[in-house]
Design an enzyme around this catalytic site. Structure first.
Site, short mmCIF file in Angstrom:
data_model
loop_
_atom_site.label_atom_id
_atom_site.label_comp_id
_atom_site.label_asym_id
_atom_site.label_seq_id
_atom_site.Cartn_x
_atom_site.Cartn_y
_atom_site.Cartn_z
N GLY A 108 18.03 47.15 -2.28
CA GLY A 108 17.41 48.39 -2.75
C GLY A 108 17.42 49.40 -1.62
O GLY A 108 17.38 49.03 -0.44
N GLN A 119 15.04 56.80 2.98
CA GLN A 119 15.65 55.88 3.94
C GLN A 119 17.00 56.39 4.45
O GLN A 119 17.53 55.87 5.43
CB GLN A 119 15.84 54.49 3.30
CG GLN A 119 14.51 53.83 2.97
CD GLN A 119 14.72 52.43 2.44
OE1 GLN A 119 14.96 52.25 1.25
NE2 GLN A 119 14.69 51.44 3.32
N CYS A 153 12.55 45.13 4.57
CA CYS A 153 12.87 46.53 4.29
C CYS A 153 13.95 46.96 5.27
O CYS A 153 13.82 46.69 6.47
CB CYS A 153 11.61 47.39 4.47
SG CYS A 153 11.91 49.15 4.19
N LEU A 154 14.99 47.60 4.76
CA LEU A 154 16.09 48.02 5.63
C LEU A 154 15.61 49.01 6.69
O LEU A 154 16.25 49.14 7.73
CB LEU A 154 17.21 48.66 4.80
CG LEU A 154 17.94 47.71 3.85
CD1 LEU A 154 18.97 48.48 3.02
CD2 LEU A 154 18.61 46.57 4.61
N HIS A 214 8.84 48.26 -4.70
CA HIS A 214 9.08 48.52 -3.27
C HIS A 214 9.76 49.88 -3.09
O HIS A 214 9.36 50.69 -2.25
CB HIS A 214 9.95 47.38 -2.71
CG HIS A 214 10.32 47.53 -1.27
ND1 HIS A 214 9.89 46.66 -0.29
CD2 HIS A 214 11.10 48.45 -0.64
CE1 HIS A 214 10.38 47.05 0.88
NE2 HIS A 214 11.13 48.13 0.70
N GLU A 215 10.80 50.13 -3.91
CA GLU A 215 11.54 51.40 -3.76
C GLU A 215 10.72 52.58 -4.26
O GLU A 215 10.77 53.67 -3.67
CB GLU A 215 12.88 51.31 -4.51
CG GLU A 215 13.80 50.17 -4.06
CD GLU A 215 13.99 50.08 -2.56
OE1 GLU A 215 13.93 51.12 -1.87
OE2 GLU A 215 14.17 48.96 -2.05
N HIS A 260 8.54 53.77 -1.54
CA HIS A 260 9.21 54.64 -0.57
C HIS A 260 9.16 56.10 -0.99
O HIS A 260 9.02 57.00 -0.16
CB HIS A 260 10.68 54.23 -0.41
CG HIS A 260 10.91 53.13 0.57
ND1 HIS A 260 10.58 53.23 1.91
CD2 HIS A 260 11.48 51.90 0.42
CE1 HIS A 260 10.92 52.11 2.53
NE2 HIS A 260 11.46 51.28 1.65
NI NI Z 1 12.19 49.38 1.99
#
Ligand code: NI
Length: 166
Positions: A48, A53, A96-97, A138-139, A142
């Site tokens: 995701g 991000q 998380c990236l 989660h997304e 963000h």
């Molecule tokens: Ni994330």
């Protein structure tokens, strides 16, 4: 398509609420952004990725919870709204990236009903469960300027921050 640089915590762009895309959802630049975000997510690799991000403070995220197990299902969600979250919750590990190297235990609703626009601007709704529901929450976080660290109890957050400290 292009692999975009990923913004990492504590960059302030990860802490701000994002603006709706609205009627621009069908514009070619949004389609290009979505394609680049999917390519960036696959390259990372991740399942995701949300606008902030990659430094774009607009309400758009991409997800594909199946590709790593051989059943790709790329999704692009624009202006997503969580219409309903189940009271039934589960706590599981999340990475998380934008916070590389950190996995935290986060409590999430097991099921969500989510609405969004697609790349033509058309609206959709779906009931998600399992990892799809977790990933979407989660997304969505963000896009509100919330990261996993913000979902932790104070002691757990302190422990996670200590783990991140150089
Ligand atoms: Ni994330």
């Amino acid at each position: 398509m292009a692999v975009l640089p990923i913004v990492t915590w504590p960059d302030p762009r990860l802490t701000r609420p994002c603006a709706p895309v609205g009627e621009a959802a069908g514009d070619p630049d949004v389609a290009q952004l979505a394609a680049d975000m999917l390519e960036t997510m696959y390259a990372a690799p991740g399942r995701g990725l949300a606008g902030p991000q990659v430094g774009v403070l607009r309400q758009i995220f991409v997800m594909d919870t199946g590709w790593r197990s051989g059943t790709p299902c790329p999704r692009v969600l624009i202006d997503p709204e969580l219409l309903w979250l189940s009271d039934d919750r589960a706590t599981g590990p999340e990475g998380c990236l934008s916070i590389p190297g950190l996995t935290t235990q986060v409590a999430r609703a097991r099921q969500v009903r989510i609405a969004w626009r697609d790349l033509t601007g058309a609206r959709h709704q779906a009931l998600l469960d399992g990892f799809d529901a977790i990933c979407a929450q989660h997304e969505w976080d963000h896009l509100q300027g919330i990261v996993t660290l913000d979902r932790l109890a104070p002691a757990d957050r302190a422990a996670a921050l200590a783990q991140l400290a150089p």
